[in-house]
Design an enzyme around this catalytic site. Structure first.
Site, mmCIF file in Angstrom:
data_model
loop_
_atom_site.group_PDB
_atom_site.id
_atom_site.type_symbol
_atom_site.label_atom_id
_atom_site.label_comp_id
_atom_site.label_asym_id
_atom_site.label_seq_id
_atom_site.Cartn_x
_atom_site.Cartn_y
_atom_site.Cartn_z
ATOM 1 N N THR A 143 -13.825 -38.000 0.776
ATOM 2 C CA THR A 143 -14.762 -37.450 1.870
ATOM 3 C C THR A 143 -15.883 -38.036 1.853
ATOM 4 O OG1 THR A 143 -15.659 -35.463 0.966
ATOM 5 C CG2 THR A 143 -15.283 -36.628 -0.563
ATOM 6 N N THR B 294 -16.082 -32.964 3.340
ATOM 7 C CA THR B 294 -14.327 -33.224 3.085
ATOM 8 C C THR B 294 -13.458 -32.633 4.467
ATOM 9 O OG1 THR B 294 -12.853 -33.340 1.774
ATOM 10 C CG2 THR B 294 -13.370 -31.180 1.377
ATOM 11 N N GLU C 162 -10.511 -33.506 2.823
ATOM 12 C CA GLU C 162 -9.632 -34.639 2.161
ATOM 13 C C GLU C 162 -8.936 -35.383 2.127
ATOM 14 O OE1 GLU C 162 -7.554 -33.669 -1.214
ATOM 15 O OE2 GLU C 162 -5.892 -34.162 0.168
ATOM 16 N N ASP D 200 -5.021 -29.273 -1.114
ATOM 17 C CA ASP D 200 -6.203 -29.129 -3.434
ATOM 18 C C ASP D 200 -5.314 -28.351 -4.281
ATOM 19 O OD1 ASP D 200 -7.354 -31.141 -2.909
ATOM 20 O OD2 ASP D 200 -8.861 -30.269 -2.501
ATOM 21 N N SER E 187 -11.750 -27.175 -6.028
ATOM 22 C CA SER E 187 -12.076 -29.106 -5.935
ATOM 23 C C SER E 187 -12.461 -29.588 -6.568
ATOM 24 C CB SER E 187 -12.764 -28.102 -4.746
ATOM 25 O OG SER E 187 -13.488 -29.472 -4.804
ATOM 26 N N SER E 188 -12.667 -31.124 -6.738
ATOM 27 C CA SER E 188 -13.207 -32.057 -7.557
ATOM 28 C C SER E 188 -14.441 -32.221 -6.891
ATOM 29 C CB SER E 188 -12.390 -33.076 -7.763
ATOM 30 O OG SER E 188 -10.770 -32.415 -8.446
ATOM 31 N N GLY F 248 -13.564 -38.862 -3.047
ATOM 32 C CA GLY F 248 -12.899 -39.485 -4.244
ATOM 33 C C GLY F 248 -11.637 -39.395 -4.670
ATOM 34 N N GLY F 249 -11.501 -37.694 -4.456
ATOM 35 C CA GLY F 249 -10.238 -37.078 -4.559
ATOM 36 C C GLY F 249 -10.625 -36.613 -6.389
HETATM 37 N N1 GLU Z 1 -10.263 -32.557 -1.064
HETATM 38 C C1 GLU Z 1 -10.992 -32.907 -2.819
HETATM 39 C C2 GLU Z 1 -11.471 -32.084 -2.998
HETATM 40 O O1 GLU Z 1 -12.128 -31.078 -2.903
HETATM 41 C C3 GLU Z 1 -11.946 -32.997 -1.542
HETATM 42 C C4 GLU Z 1 -11.560 -34.822 -1.069
HETATM 43 C C5 GLU Z 1 -11.139 -35.592 -1.779
HETATM 44 O O2 GLU Z 1 -10.696 -35.578 -2.571
HETATM 45 O O3 GLU Z 1 -12.164 -36.481 -2.190
HETATM 46 O O4 GLU Z 1 -11.454 -32.112 -4.869
#
Ligand code: GLU
Length: 614
Positions: free
Chosen positions: A427, A445, A447, A469, A488-489, A509-510
């Site tokens: 993201t 993001t 994703e 997610d 989300s993270s 970075g998820g």
């Molecule tokens: N999908 C992830 C989240 O919402 C954001 C994207 C990422 O993983 O950096 O946590």
């Protein structure tokens, strides 16, 4: 919001006056040469070591009012972003008297064009806003929603087995209703001072006239062709059919036209009418079961929420950020609070003890994240209970030096199967502070890098795969449901002192976002590192299944010692996150951008730094 009401000379009224600074005095007090800041053994010279931006009309880094670099200081405004082009556009908006929200909106529209792999109008995000005039923090939550027909088993195959992740992200079921356009328009109407036309035009110009492809975009284009549809392949190739490479000038005329329509008609242009129909058709085309995937009716019904931020006292400051459905700032706060209970500040920076405690507290907090957290519209919100001092003390009591909480656990801490983790999203995070003290910390993001890999034909933007997610296995707090938002993270965070923001932080970075954000705050506040030092200090990354990823620079002795205590380190280092911060001092703003990509901070001095400020 301060900054809404222009006076005739373009200066604006409200907020921050008591905190105006005298740059020369500040530099004298700190013994710093103007523009030059020393970071560890690497001198970073803010005025000379910057990436020149040639794509933004009316902006150049050697303009007397702007300062660009990995870390810069300035008096009247600061932008910290991965994309120097978007940073330049945002800094120009600040210079014209726009406020932090105006600048953030312009910046996000540009990212849709110049960094389409990380975020865009086909995705969603969380914008944390400090409004100096009302002295309050609000959140505009534009997280994607599942279709109204989504079902808990939609990521299982006919045998009831979880879908392969690379396959799942390309299904229509992975694509949530995008929230970004509504989020930006909502923020602009509530807090902005500039017309939509002003804020979106730079992105249109860049899409139409072209921008310079940076090395990171070139890499993401090359790495993601395996999932591209024809529209994406065409758009990311030049007229000879060759993929765009670093240094090429890329145009995206379809996106220019899409943004033109949003500029003219606002978010309705995106959520109703031909763009929405084309978006829905592309999602449906990839659906395993069209009834479960987003359709035009879902898109028309999308709305953002305005959320109360999650606020946690920590040391002598307050951590403030996006609440559920992001687990990010809550888990950041849980870990930092547990580390307090564990006496982290008794252990030296980069010591085995420090890494061990960070890893252990993170594993324990992640156990709670995976068990209890989800969209608060669908579950009993566990946040208050998880952040209570009693609970965190109890959880911290599980942790000790010399052994790991993972013990002989076969799976993950608190349950879960390490074979089924999906931890590699991506993201973008950026921060903006304006001359009145308004601040934005925004993580946005689609994703995965390039999201689902599917671009809406003829419209020029990538569709997210945010719904992966959700947990693929039904039954938990984060199972898919109709109209639900996936957990989300993302961790857009502000650190407040006496109610006012002092530091903003966040990262892509998820799942690793949580680790990189909390360590940046830890290094700044507990270990006293300067902003860029805190950003570049090596991080570790873990979650409830316990393996430890690490940035180059974590000392081998620390890894060896803690391996004997039960930490399972990856064999080789990774590049974790891409942290962007702004430090809001009494006398100066300091922006720092993570050197692991092309980012830079851009500062604004309205009087002009070459002319002094007295
Ligand atoms: N999908 C992830 C989240 O919402 C954001 C994207 C990422 O993983 O950096 O946590």
């Amino acid at each position: 919001m301060a900054g809404r009401y222009n006076t005739s000379d373009g200066q604006q009224q409200g907020g921050f006056d008591g905190r105006r600074i005298n740059r020369r005095r500040f530099l004298a007090l700190t013994g710093t040469t103007a523009g030059a800041l020393t970071i560890g053994s690497n001198p970073v010279t803010a005025d000379t070591e910057y990436q020149e931006v040639t794509d933004v009309s009316g902006f150049r880094c050697d303009h007397p009012q702007f300062t660009c670099g990995r870390e810069v200081t300035a008096a009247d405004g600061m932008v910290s972003t991965v994309d120097p082009i978007a940073g330049g556009v945002a800094a120009r908006v600040l210079r014209e008297g726009g406020n932090a929200v105006d600048a953030a909106i312009a910046l996000q529209y540009v990212l849709t064009v110049t960094q389409p792999h990380g975020s865009g109008i086909g995705g969603g995000g969380f914008m944390v806003i400090y409004d100096a005039e009302s002295d309050s923090v609000d959140v505009v939550n534009s997280r994607e929603r599942a279709s109204q027909g989504a079902t808990p088993d939609m990521f299982l195959d006919d045998q009831g087995t979880e879908l392969d992740f690379d396959r799942a992200i390309q299904t229509g079921e992975s694509m949530g209703v995008p929230g970004t356009v509504k989020g930006l328009e909502t923020a602009r109407k509530r807090y902005g001072s500039k017309p939509r036309q002003r804020l979106i035009t730079p992105a249109i110009d860049l899409a139409r006239n072209g921008f310079t492809v940076d090395w990171f975009l070139a890499e993401q284009i090359a790495n993601n062709t395996w999932k591209f549809n024809d529209a994406a392949l065409d758009t990311f190739s030049d007229e000879r059919g060759t993929l765009y490479d670093e240094g090429d000038t890329m145009t995206n005329l379809d996106l220019a036209e899409t943004l033109e329509q949003i500029k003219r008609d606002g978010s309705e242009a995106f959520y109703e009418g031909p763009i929405a129909e084309d978006l829905a058709a592309e999602i449906q085309r990839h659906a395993r079961d069209p009834d479960r995937a987003v359709d035009a009716n879902d898109i028309a019904n999308y709305d953002v929420t305005l959320d109360e931020p999650v606020r946690t006292e920590w040391r002598d400051v307050e951590l403030v950020g996006q609440p559920l459905p992001s687990s990010g700032p809550t888990v950041v706060a849980m870990v930092l609070r547990m580390l307090e209970h564990l006496g982290i500040d008794e252990h030296a920076l980069r010591s085995p003890e420090m890494y061990h405690l960070i890893a252990q507290a993170t594993i324990v907090a992640w156990g709670d994240r995976m068990e209890y957290m989800g969209d608060p519209e669908f579950i009993d919100d566990p946040t208050d209970a998880l952040l209570s001092d009693e609970y965190l003390q109890e959880r911290a009591n599980l942790i000790e030096l010399g052994r790991s909480v993972m013990g002989d656990t076969e799976g993950c801490f608190g349950g879960g199967n390490p074979e089924q983790i999906h931890d590699n999203g991506q993201t973008t995070h950026f921060s903006v502070v304006d001359q009145w003290g308004n601040a934005v910390s925004y993580t946005s993001t689609i994703e995965q890098f390039m999201g689902s890999g599917k671009m809406v034909p003829g419209r020029g933007f990538m569709i997210n795969n945010e719904l992966t997610d959700f947990d693929f296995a039904p039954g938990g707090a984060n199972q898919p449901n109709g109209w639900k938002r996936p957990l989300s993270s993302m961790s857009p965070t502000m650190v407040l002192r006496d109610g006012r923001p002092e530091f903003t932080a966040g990262s892509p970075g998820g799942w690793s976002i949580i680790s990189t954000t909390l360590q940046t705050i830890l290094y700044r506040y507990v270990y006293g590192l300067d902003p860029l030092e805190a950003v570049t200090e090596p991080n570790i990354y873990t979650h409830y299944c316990g393996g430890i990823g690490w940035d180059d620079g974590v000392p081998p002795e620390a890894r060896e010692t803690t391996a004997a205590w039960g930490l399972e380190w990856d064999e080789s280092p990774s590049t974790l996150g891409n942290v962007q911060v702004i430090d809001i001092g009494e006398d100066e703003l300091t922006g720092a951008a993570d050197p692991n990509r092309s980012g830079q901070a851009v500062g604004l001095d309205r009087v002009g730094r070459d002319r002094g400020r007295d």
